[in-house]
Design a protein around this motif. Structure first.
Motif, PDB file in Angstrom:
ATOM      1  N   ALA A 442       0.393  -1.181   0.299  1.00 38.38           N
ATOM      2  CA  ALA A 442       0.079   0.204   0.453  1.00 38.38           C
ATOM      3  C   ALA A 442       0.881   2.087  -0.074  1.00 38.38           C
ATOM      4  N   THR A 443       2.336   1.213  -0.122  1.00 39.09           N
ATOM      5  CA  THR A 443       3.218   1.363  -0.336  1.00 39.09           C
ATOM      6  C   THR A 443       3.387   2.691   0.748  1.00 39.09           C
ATOM      7  N   LYS A 444       3.461   3.711   0.842  1.00 41.44           N
ATOM      8  CA  LYS A 444       2.991   4.521   2.317  1.00 41.44           C
ATOM      9  C   LYS A 444       1.763   5.894   3.015  1.00 41.44           C
ATOM     10  N   PRO A 445       2.054   6.680   3.726  1.00 46.29           N
ATOM     11  CA  PRO A 445       1.028   7.385   4.458  1.00 46.29           C
ATOM     12  C   PRO A 445       0.471   8.679   3.595  1.00 46.29           C
ATOM     13  N   PHE A 446      -0.849   8.485   3.798  1.00 45.65           N
ATOM     14  CA  PHE A 446      -0.917   9.864   2.922  1.00 45.65           C
ATOM     15  C   PHE A 446      -0.657  11.228   3.564  1.00 45.65           C
ATOM     16  N   PRO A 447      -0.703  12.101   3.207  1.00 44.96           N
ATOM     17  CA  PRO A 447       0.454  13.418   3.396  1.00 44.96           C
ATOM     18  C   PRO A 447      -0.836  13.955   5.115  1.00 44.96           C
ATOM     19  N   GLY A 448      -0.006  13.986   6.000  1.00 49.97           N
ATOM     20  CA  GLY A 448      -1.237  14.311   6.698  1.00 49.97           C
ATOM     21  C   GLY A 448      -1.026  13.512   8.690  1.00 49.97           C
ATOM     22  N   VAL A 449      -1.064  11.921   7.709  1.00 48.39           N
ATOM     23  CA  VAL A 449      -1.077  10.560   8.748  1.00 48.39           C
ATOM     24  C   VAL A 449       0.543   9.855   9.049  1.00 48.39           C
ATOM     25  N   GLU A 450       0.477  10.342  10.453  1.00 47.55           N
ATOM     26  CA  GLU A 450       1.789   8.941  10.637  1.00 47.55           C
ATOM     27  C   GLU A 450       1.660   7.980  11.224  1.00 47.55           C
ATOM     28  N   VAL A 451       2.071   6.893  10.401  1.00 47.69           N
ATOM     29  CA  VAL A 451       2.112   6.096  10.694  1.00 47.69           C
ATOM     30  C   VAL A 451       2.881   5.636  11.225  1.00 47.69           C
ATOM     31  N   ASP A 452       2.741   4.135  12.169  1.00 45.65           N
ATOM     32  CA  ASP A 452       4.777   3.738  12.446  1.00 45.65           C
ATOM     33  C   ASP A 452       3.768   1.945  13.055  1.00 45.65           C
ATOM     34  N   ILE A 453       5.353   1.075  12.863  1.00 45.33           N
ATOM     35  CA  ILE A 453       5.168   0.133  13.031  1.00 45.33           C
ATOM     36  C   ILE A 453       6.161  -0.034  14.781  1.00 45.33           C
ATOM     37  N   VAL A 454       5.020  -0.485  14.793  1.00 48.57           N
ATOM     38  CA  VAL A 454       5.818  -0.480  16.431  1.00 48.57           C
ATOM     39  C   VAL A 454       5.048  -1.926  17.305  1.00 48.57           C
ATOM     40  N   ASP A 455       6.328  -2.131  18.610  1.00 47.94           N
ATOM     41  CA  ASP A 455       6.039  -4.180  19.844  1.00 47.94           C
ATOM     42  C   ASP A 455       5.017  -3.184  20.268  1.00 47.94           C
ATOM     43  N   LYS A 456       4.792  -4.085  20.947  1.00 45.31           N
ATOM     44  CA  LYS A 456       3.271  -4.131  22.048  1.00 45.31           C
ATOM     45  C   LYS A 456       4.034  -3.219  23.499  1.00 45.31           C
ATOM     46  N   ASN A 457       4.762  -2.673  23.875  1.00 45.21           N
ATOM     47  CA  ASN A 457       4.802  -1.812  24.254  1.00 45.21           C
ATOM     48  C   ASN A 457       5.197  -0.391  23.604  1.00 45.21           C
ATOM     49  N   GLY A 458       4.792   0.116  21.877  1.00 43.53           N
ATOM     50  CA  GLY A 458       4.932   0.858  21.637  1.00 43.53           C
ATOM     51  C   GLY A 458       6.103   1.517  20.657  1.00 43.53           C
ATOM     52  N   ASN A 459       7.669   0.294  20.921  1.00 44.70           N
ATOM     53  CA  ASN A 459       8.768   1.438  20.921  1.00 44.70           C
ATOM     54  C   ASN A 459       9.430   0.367  19.338  1.00 44.70           C
ATOM     55  N   PRO A 460       8.982   0.818  18.162  1.00 37.56           N
ATOM     56  CA  PRO A 460       9.322   1.317  16.550  1.00 37.56           C
ATOM     57  C   PRO A 460      10.102  -0.092  16.522  1.00 37.56           C
ATOM     58  N   VAL A 461       9.819  -0.314  15.478  1.00 38.70           N
ATOM     59  CA  VAL A 461      10.291  -2.472  15.656  1.00 38.70           C
ATOM     60  C   VAL A 461      11.237  -1.924  14.000  1.00 38.70           C
ATOM     61  N   PRO A 462      12.596  -2.068  13.796  1.00 41.01           N
ATOM     62  CA  PRO A 462      13.413  -1.909  13.033  1.00 41.01           C
ATOM     63  C   PRO A 462      12.634  -2.378  11.748  1.00 41.01           C
ATOM     64  N   ASP A 463      12.999  -1.108  10.311  1.00 38.86           N
ATOM     65  CA  ASP A 463      12.510  -1.971   8.890  1.00 38.86           C
ATOM     66  C   ASP A 463      13.166  -3.028   8.634  1.00 38.86           C
ATOM     67  N   GLY A 464      12.102  -3.980   7.894  1.00 34.63           N
ATOM     68  CA  GLY A 464      12.365  -4.803   7.677  1.00 34.63           C
ATOM     69  C   GLY A 464      11.344  -5.901   8.007  1.00 34.63           C
ATOM     70  N   GLU A 465      11.169  -5.878   9.834  1.00 39.14           N
ATOM     71  CA  GLU A 465      10.891  -6.984  10.226  1.00 39.14           C
ATOM     72  C   GLU A 465       8.807  -6.189  11.082  1.00 39.14           C
ATOM     73  N   SER A 466       8.435  -7.409  11.228  1.00 43.44           N
ATOM     74  CA  SER A 466       6.808  -7.306  11.294  1.00 43.44           C
ATOM     75  C   SER A 466       6.591  -6.614  12.725  1.00 43.44           C
ATOM     76  N   GLY A 467       5.790  -5.837  12.420  1.00 41.65           N
ATOM     77  CA  GLY A 467       5.329  -5.390  13.709  1.00 41.65           C
ATOM     78  C   GLY A 467       3.548  -4.577  13.844  1.00 41.65           C
ATOM     79  N   LEU A 468       2.602  -3.733  14.797  1.00 38.70           N
ATOM     80  CA  LEU A 468       1.840  -3.123  14.615  1.00 38.70           C
ATOM     81  C   LEU A 468       1.905  -2.227  14.230  1.00 38.70           C
ATOM     82  N   VAL A 469       0.250  -1.685  13.353  1.00 42.74           N
ATOM     83  CA  VAL A 469       0.403  -0.740  12.961  1.00 42.74           C
ATOM     84  C   VAL A 469      -0.182   0.523  13.710  1.00 42.74           C
ATOM     85  N   VAL A 470       0.097   1.687  13.766  1.00 43.99           N
ATOM     86  CA  VAL A 470      -0.606   2.547  15.077  1.00 43.99           C
ATOM     87  C   VAL A 470      -0.284   4.207  13.647  1.00 43.99           C
ATOM     88  N   ILE A 471      -1.674   4.354  13.703  1.00 45.34           N
ATOM     89  CA  ILE A 471      -1.134   5.868  13.907  1.00 45.34           C
ATOM     90  C   ILE A 471      -1.474   6.841  15.037  1.00 45.34           C
TER      91      ILE A 471
END
Ligand code: PRX
Length: 641
Positions: A442-471
């Motif tokens: 789905a490529t990248k976030p729409f302008p004005g939208v801040e997305v990240d991939i994090v673990d269950k404590n909210g820490n960003p996971v390194p690129d390439g690893e799967s994690g949870l989608v948060v806004i």
């Protein structure tokens, strides 16, 4: 810049496709990176500028008022507007009254064409009618209609008066409609004498009549006479004919739109969650209006010459945001089709694209895979040269289906794989026509939208690893609450503190592209439809032979996921013969269909004597799924025995 066929070398495992020159030249957003950065540096400035493209009755005092205690985002507080005014009157006043707003293609090929002036006229007449029935701002209206112009007219009339519509997909069962109405407590129910699919009649009124019994808030039922223009409504129980109400109010003239502020709901839409009870997702007018307006405009690069075809049903969020509100806010000509994609033959949609010279085609992965099964001869038998942009929504699209979709439509069209949810109201991670594409991302976030991939404590996971989608920041079309259930709303923001957790997992690659994987909670997407395992299980255990049940999703080459149910039977209910077993399975499936609707019927039912449970008695669906699919079971330390 490489051409549309040339993959850029060295890009992960996937080729990278660039848009055709023509798309690039005309795109509303030419430089995604710059626009995105600006939108994140100054979100208030960004969204405020966009909001001024629409009309307001009173200007807002600030763009966003965010309460971090309750996670309430009040967008454009102080301002008032009306989404139906912006979707209709605004265009008519600018001289576009004769532009076609809706082209409707019925199940058996009927056609209706409605201009913006005609749509406005019908909406205003219905408003006069609803007013005469005593409906007032804030009242709820349940809409149980097939995808027809009357469904759109009803939604817009509610929006105009400040009534809160609650559209219920017309494929839902009596029990599903009833439970939604019990929660919404509508004053009015709008339904039809019948719906049609694959030439078969669907007795909607019969379902609606049964569902409304005992719901005392409902004073009237408005019946669209879809099948029989002379159908006798039952006036003694408050039924009225939709067409008669419109006719009666023919000469009443305009109906002023209600001023709607930052807290005024537009609709409630029920969607499945992790408990047995669907949640009523509430969206409010101003923010939802701005979010759906802009995403439609930028993602589909809307221009005045477009004929836009979205295959969803307005009974779901995609239809709300991207058949009705977003496209009409952009003065688009919308093609709306009732019925199935492969009836009367698998060429149905391709034929419509040819006939109406469709330019933007927004479909779903399951529909694409269904078309793949039918084969290329269906699209190749039609002139699809009018198309300039494709879209996909509802579930991950596998690269093979992505490539097929692209190839059968000329091999050069950009595909907008849009990731979003009922709760988000608008596209969140999505390409724009000018951005390079990777099949299946789905490529990248729409302008004005801040997305990240994090673990269950909210820490960003390194690129390439799967994690949870948060806004990470509020966005204009965000839902306001869960109807009558603020705790359930809060859960979205507290599971990972301070961020909105979507329930999805994904990974981001080294180029910043997002690859959506799927739900990590007890929600399953079957053919793009969202189902709660708990909801299906509670339907299963209400069958007299079933004592306990667990439901899992299994990968399915057509539907993305299929439903498998594991069932423990009550004592003495065990079938003796194969025949009895098969008839019991059929009966259980039928029962779930009656309880929830056809989309929730399990594809497989396994009778078992045991279900994996935690010591506290919770069914471990994860373990069942792992066993079924031959995957590692993970941590089973909490398993009962
Ligand atoms: O799992 C994601 C999936 O659909 C879920 C939202 O479902 P619903 O609220 O019914 O809305 C569907 C229409 C927006 C998400 O949590 N989903 C939706 N779009 C995509 C997707 N998964 C992968 N790719 C997508 N483009």
């Amino acid at each position: 810049m490489s051409t549309s066929h040339e993959p850029t070398p060295g890009m992960e495992k996937h080729p990278l496709f660039h848009p055709p020159e023509e798309t690039l030249r005309n795109a509303h957003v030419q430089d995604y990176v710059k626009v995105y950065q600006e939108s994140i540096d100054d979100p208030a400035g960004f969204w405020g500028r966009i909001a001024t493209e629409l009309e307001w009755f009173t200007p807002w005092t600030s763009v966003l008022d965010w309460d971090p205690q309750t996670y309430t985002g009040r967008w454009f507080p102080g301002g008032t507007t009306n989404i139906s005014h912006n979707a209709l009157d605004r265009h008519v006043a600018k001289g576009y009254g004769n532009k076609v707003a809706l082209i409707w293609s019925g199940d058996s090929g009927e056609e209706r064409v409605i201009t913006y002036s005609q749509l406005l006229d019908s909406v205003e007449r219905l408003c006069h009618g609803l007013h005469s029935l005593g409906l007032e701002k804030g009242d709820r209206v349940s809409i149980f209609l097939p995808p027809t112009p009357e469904q759109v007219i009803s939604m817009l009339a509610c929006a105009r008066m400040g009534l809160i519509h609650s559209v219920v997909f017309s494929g839902f069962s009596e029990a599903a409609l009833k439970s939604r109405m019990e929660d919404a407590q509508p004053k009015l129910l709008i339904t039809a004498d019948a719906g049609f699919r694959r030439g078969k009649e669907i007795p909607l009124l019969q379902t609606a009549r049964a569902a409304r019994t005992g719901i005392l808030s409902i004073r009237n039922t408005l019946v669209v006479r879809r099948k029989d223009p002379r159908f006798p409504v039952d006036a003694s129980s408050g039924e009225k004919a939709f067409d008669e109400l419109l006719e009666k109010n023919r000469k009443k003239g305009s109906f002023p739109p209600a001023p709607m502020g930052a807290d005024d709901p537009l609709f409630i839409l029920y969607t499945s969650g992790t408990t047995g009870k669907p949640k009523g997702i509430v969206h409010v007018q101003p923010g939802y209006m701005v979010g759906t307006y802009l995403t439609t405009r930028w993602v589909f690069d809307i221009r005045d010459s477009d004929v836009y075809f979205c295959v969803a049903d307005p009974g779901w969020i995609t239809g709300h945001s991207y058949i009705v509100y977003g496209p009409l806010l952009n003065r688009t000509t919308v093609l709306m089709a009732e019925g199935a994609p492969d009836w009367p033959d698998p060429g149905r949609w391709w034929k419509l694209i040819e006939k109406y010279r469709v330019t933007v085609f927004y479909s779903t992965p399951t529909a694409v895979r269904l078309q793949m099964r039918h084969g290329e001869k269906w699209p190749s038998g039609h002139d699809l040269s009018s198309l300039r942009l494709l879209g996909s929504v509802g579930e991950p699209i596998n690269p093979e289906a992505w490539m097929w979709f692209r190839n059968v439509t000329g091999g050069r069209l950009p595909i907008m794989d849009t990731w979003w949810q009922t709760e988000t109201g608008m596209h969140m991670i999505t390409p724009l026509p000018a951005t390079p594409l990777v099949p299946g991302s789905a490529t990248k976030p729409f302008p004005g939208v801040e997305v990240d991939i994090v673990d269950k404590n909210g820490n960003p996971v390194p690129d390439g690893e799967s994690g949870l989608v948060v806004i990470k920041k509020p966005w204009p079309a965000m839902f306001r609450t869960v109807f009558k259930d603020p705790d359930r709303y809060r859960q979205y923001w507290t599971e990972i503190p301070g961020m909105y957790f979507s329930g999805d997992s994904a990974r981001r690659d080294s180029s910043g592209f997002y690859h959506l994987i799927g739900r990590i909670d007890d929600v399953i997407k079957v053919a793009g439809h969202r189902l709660g395992t708990a909801e299906v299980e509670s339907a299963l255990v209400s069958h007299p032979a079933v004592a306990e049940a667990a439901v899992i999703g299994k990968p399915d080459s057509l539907k993305g996921e299929s439903l498998k149910a594991f069932v423990i039977l009550r004592q003495g209910k065990k079938p003796e013969t194969e025949e009895e077993l098969s008839s019991l399975r059929k009966d259980i499936r039928h029962h779930v269909r009656e309880e929830l609707g056809a989309i929730a019927q399990p594809d497989e039912i396994e009778i078992t004597d045991w279900l994996p449970k935690t010591r506290s008695g919770k069914i471990m669906r994860r373990v069942l799924r792992a066993r079924e699919l031959g995957l590692p079971e993970g941590d089973t330390s909490t398993l009962e025995d």
